[in-house]
Structure formats: structure tokens, C-alpha cells
Design a protein around this motif. Sequence first.
Motif, PDB file in Angstrom:
ATOM      1  N   LYS A  37      -5.015  -6.690  -4.632  1.00 38.04           N
ATOM      2  CA  LYS A  37      -5.693  -6.520  -3.681  1.00 38.04           C
ATOM      3  C   LYS A  37      -4.693  -5.968  -2.614  1.00 38.04           C
ATOM      4  O   LYS A  37      -3.782  -6.469  -2.183  1.00 38.04           O
ATOM      5  N   LEU A  38      -5.185  -4.946  -2.045  1.00 42.80           N
ATOM      6  CA  LEU A  38      -4.125  -4.018  -1.242  1.00 42.80           C
ATOM      7  C   LEU A  38      -4.759  -3.940   0.062  1.00 42.80           C
ATOM      8  O   LEU A  38      -5.704  -3.812   0.478  1.00 42.80           O
ATOM      9  N   ASP A  39      -3.689  -4.171   1.103  1.00 44.77           N
ATOM     10  CA  ASP A  39      -4.122  -3.758   2.767  1.00 44.77           C
ATOM     11  C   ASP A  39      -3.973  -2.272   2.702  1.00 44.77           C
ATOM     12  O   ASP A  39      -2.685  -1.783   3.009  1.00 44.77           O
ATOM     13  N   SER A  40      -4.990  -1.397   2.745  1.00 44.49           N
ATOM     14  CA  SER A  40      -4.792  -0.020   3.013  1.00 44.49           C
ATOM     15  C   SER A  40      -4.084   0.490   4.000  1.00 44.49           C
ATOM     16  O   SER A  40      -3.370   1.636   4.159  1.00 44.49           O
ATOM     17  N   LYS A  42      -1.565  -0.679   5.454  1.00 36.67           N
ATOM     18  CA  LYS A  42      -0.171  -0.770   5.421  1.00 36.67           C
ATOM     19  C   LYS A  42       0.555   0.206   4.332  1.00 36.67           C
ATOM     20  O   LYS A  42       1.734   0.331   4.151  1.00 36.67           O
ATOM     21  N   ILE A  43      -0.086   1.319   3.877  1.00 37.17           N
ATOM     22  CA  ILE A  43       0.172   2.288   2.797  1.00 37.17           C
ATOM     23  C   ILE A  43       0.284   3.673   3.595  1.00 37.17           C
ATOM     24  O   ILE A  43      -1.075   4.077   3.787  1.00 37.17           O
ATOM     25  N   PRO A  44       1.370   4.076   3.801  1.00 34.01           N
ATOM     26  CA  PRO A  44       1.409   5.343   4.591  1.00 34.01           C
ATOM     27  C   PRO A  44       0.814   6.452   3.543  1.00 34.01           C
ATOM     28  O   PRO A  44       1.254   6.389   2.391  1.00 34.01           O
ATOM     29  N   GLY A  45       0.280   7.527   4.288  1.00 30.02           N
ATOM     30  CA  GLY A  45      -0.019   8.672   3.578  1.00 30.02           C
ATOM     31  C   GLY A  45      -1.283   8.800   3.265  1.00 30.02           C
ATOM     32  O   GLY A  45      -1.619   9.819   2.431  1.00 30.02           O
ATOM     33  N   LEU A  46      -2.242   7.768   3.200  1.00 27.28           N
ATOM     34  CA  LEU A  46      -3.399   7.785   2.480  1.00 27.28           C
ATOM     35  C   LEU A  46      -4.314   8.547   3.544  1.00 27.28           C
ATOM     36  O   LEU A  46      -4.212   8.484   4.724  1.00 27.28           O
ATOM     37  N   PRO A  47      -5.363   9.321   2.764  1.00 27.00           N
ATOM     38  CA  PRO A  47      -6.507  10.055   3.730  1.00 27.00           C
ATOM     39  C   PRO A  47      -7.313   9.024   4.668  1.00 27.00           C
ATOM     40  O   PRO A  47      -7.746   8.154   4.073  1.00 27.00           O
ATOM     41  N   ALA A  48      -7.715   9.416   5.556  1.00 25.15           N
ATOM     42  CA  ALA A  48      -8.718   8.800   6.493  1.00 25.15           C
ATOM     43  C   ALA A  48     -10.153   9.064   5.948  1.00 25.15           C
ATOM     44  O   ALA A  48     -10.234  10.062   5.135  1.00 25.15           O
ATOM     45  N   PRO A  49     -11.058   8.089   6.165  1.00 27.98           N
ATOM     46  CA  PRO A  49     -10.847   7.003   6.679  1.00 27.98           C
ATOM     47  C   PRO A  49     -10.681   5.737   5.554  1.00 27.98           C
ATOM     48  O   PRO A  49     -10.676   5.861   4.472  1.00 27.98           O
ATOM     49  N   LEU A  50      -9.810   5.094   6.166  1.00 24.15           N
ATOM     50  CA  LEU A  50      -9.088   3.902   5.420  1.00 24.15           C
ATOM     51  C   LEU A  50     -10.275   2.806   5.196  1.00 24.15           C
ATOM     52  O   LEU A  50     -10.780   2.225   6.293  1.00 24.15           O
ATOM     53  N   TRP A  52     -10.669  -1.128   4.901  1.00 25.05           N
ATOM     54  CA  TRP A  52     -10.286  -2.416   5.133  1.00 25.05           C
ATOM     55  C   TRP A  52      -9.301  -3.097   4.227  1.00 25.05           C
ATOM     56  O   TRP A  52      -8.267  -3.331   4.257  1.00 25.05           O
ATOM     57  N   ARG A  53      -9.946  -3.187   2.908  1.00 24.89           N
ATOM     58  CA  ARG A  53      -9.153  -3.670   1.573  1.00 24.89           C
ATOM     59  C   ARG A  53      -9.539  -2.788   0.648  1.00 24.89           C
ATOM     60  O   ARG A  53     -10.368  -2.259   0.480  1.00 24.89           O
ATOM     61  N   GLU A  54      -8.633  -2.725  -0.151  1.00 27.25           N
ATOM     62  CA  GLU A  54      -8.798  -2.162  -1.729  1.00 27.25           C
ATOM     63  C   GLU A  54      -8.462  -2.986  -2.852  1.00 27.25           C
ATOM     64  O   GLU A  54      -7.473  -3.566  -2.676  1.00 27.25           O
ATOM     65  N   ILE A  55      -9.369  -3.096  -3.610  1.00 22.98           N
ATOM     66  CA  ILE A  55      -9.033  -3.999  -5.054  1.00 22.98           C
ATOM     67  C   ILE A  55      -9.066  -2.906  -6.275  1.00 22.98           C
ATOM     68  O   ILE A  55      -9.760  -2.261  -6.529  1.00 22.98           O
ATOM     69  N   TRP A  56      -7.794  -3.102  -6.875  1.00 25.76           N
ATOM     70  CA  TRP A  56      -7.483  -2.137  -7.981  1.00 25.76           C
ATOM     71  C   TRP A  56      -7.313  -2.942  -9.135  1.00 25.76           C
ATOM     72  O   TRP A  56      -6.660  -4.002  -9.044  1.00 25.76           O
ATOM     73  N   VAL A  57      -8.226  -2.670 -10.291  1.00 24.37           N
ATOM     74  CA  VAL A  57      -8.150  -3.606 -11.576  1.00 24.37           C
ATOM     75  C   VAL A  57      -7.822  -2.517 -12.772  1.00 24.37           C
ATOM     76  O   VAL A  57      -8.458  -1.505 -12.728  1.00 24.37           O
ATOM     77  N   TYR A  58      -7.084  -3.096 -13.618  1.00 21.07           N
ATOM     78  CA  TYR A  58      -6.664  -2.517 -14.800  1.00 21.07           C
ATOM     79  C   TYR A  58      -6.710  -3.181 -16.065  1.00 21.07           C
ATOM     80  O   TYR A  58      -6.288  -4.350 -15.820  1.00 21.07           O
ATOM     81  N   SER A  65     -11.394   0.971  -8.956  1.00 21.55           N
ATOM     82  CA  SER A  65     -10.893   0.559  -7.527  1.00 21.55           C
ATOM     83  C   SER A  65     -12.015   0.672  -6.677  1.00 21.55           C
ATOM     84  O   SER A  65     -12.971   1.505  -6.639  1.00 21.55           O
ATOM     85  N   ILE A  66     -12.035  -0.454  -5.857  1.00 21.68           N
ATOM     86  CA  ILE A  66     -13.077  -0.939  -5.066  1.00 21.68           C
ATOM     87  C   ILE A  66     -12.541  -1.029  -3.452  1.00 21.68           C
ATOM     88  O   ILE A  66     -11.605  -1.527  -3.225  1.00 21.68           O
ATOM     89  N   CYS A  67     -13.382  -0.223  -2.662  1.00 21.49           N
ATOM     90  CA  CYS A  67     -12.926   0.095  -1.393  1.00 21.49           C
ATOM     91  C   CYS A  67     -13.747  -0.796  -0.637  1.00 21.49           C
ATOM     92  O   CYS A  67     -15.227  -0.376  -0.485  1.00 21.49           O
TER      93      CYS A  67
END
Length: 92
Positions: A37-40, A42-50, A52-58, A65-67
Motif C-alpha cells: 500500500k503506497l502513499d502516492s 510521497k513518490i516524486p515524478g508521478l504524473p497528475a492526477p495522483l 490518494w493511495r495505491e495498492i500494488w499486488v503481485y 494496481s488499484i488507485c
Amino acid sequence: MSAIDDDRILRSFRDMIAATLRTNAFAEAGREALAFKLDSHKIPGLPAPLPWREIWVYSPASRASICAPDPSRVVAFAGRIAATTSALRFWA
């Protein structure tokens, strides 16, 4: 650092680790599917719109990847994934 690219790559790894809010890597469910679970914001360089949270599963069976656009929708998104894998059930 021997090259400026090395420094940029290491900073990117550091930023991703700092942006990780939760993971199941150390839980039993992490053996079935790995989730972060990522706080989008806090990650520099991501394109807008950010989101609120991203959940990445592998996992070997699936990848996702759920935004989540706002806090009220995180449980709904996590619930949809939990229906297909038990890796995220502790997030619902």
C-alpha cells in the motif's frame, strides 16, 4: 556514486520504500501474493492526477494496481481484490 544515474536510481528506491505504508511481505499471506500500500503523494515524478493511495499486488496467478481516489473508497477497492486473493483481506 560513480555516475549520476546511480544516485538517481538509489534515490528512487529510497523514495518508494519511504512511501510504503503497509505490506504483507512478513505475513503468511505474503507467500500467496505480495501486496504493498503506497502513499502516492510521497513518490516524486508521478504524473497528475495522483490517487490518494495505491495498492500494488503481485502473485504468480495475478497482478493488480488499484488507485483509490479518496479515503472512502479504499475499503471498496481492497474488498474487490480480497474476493480474488486472500492477500489483502487484512486491509478491508
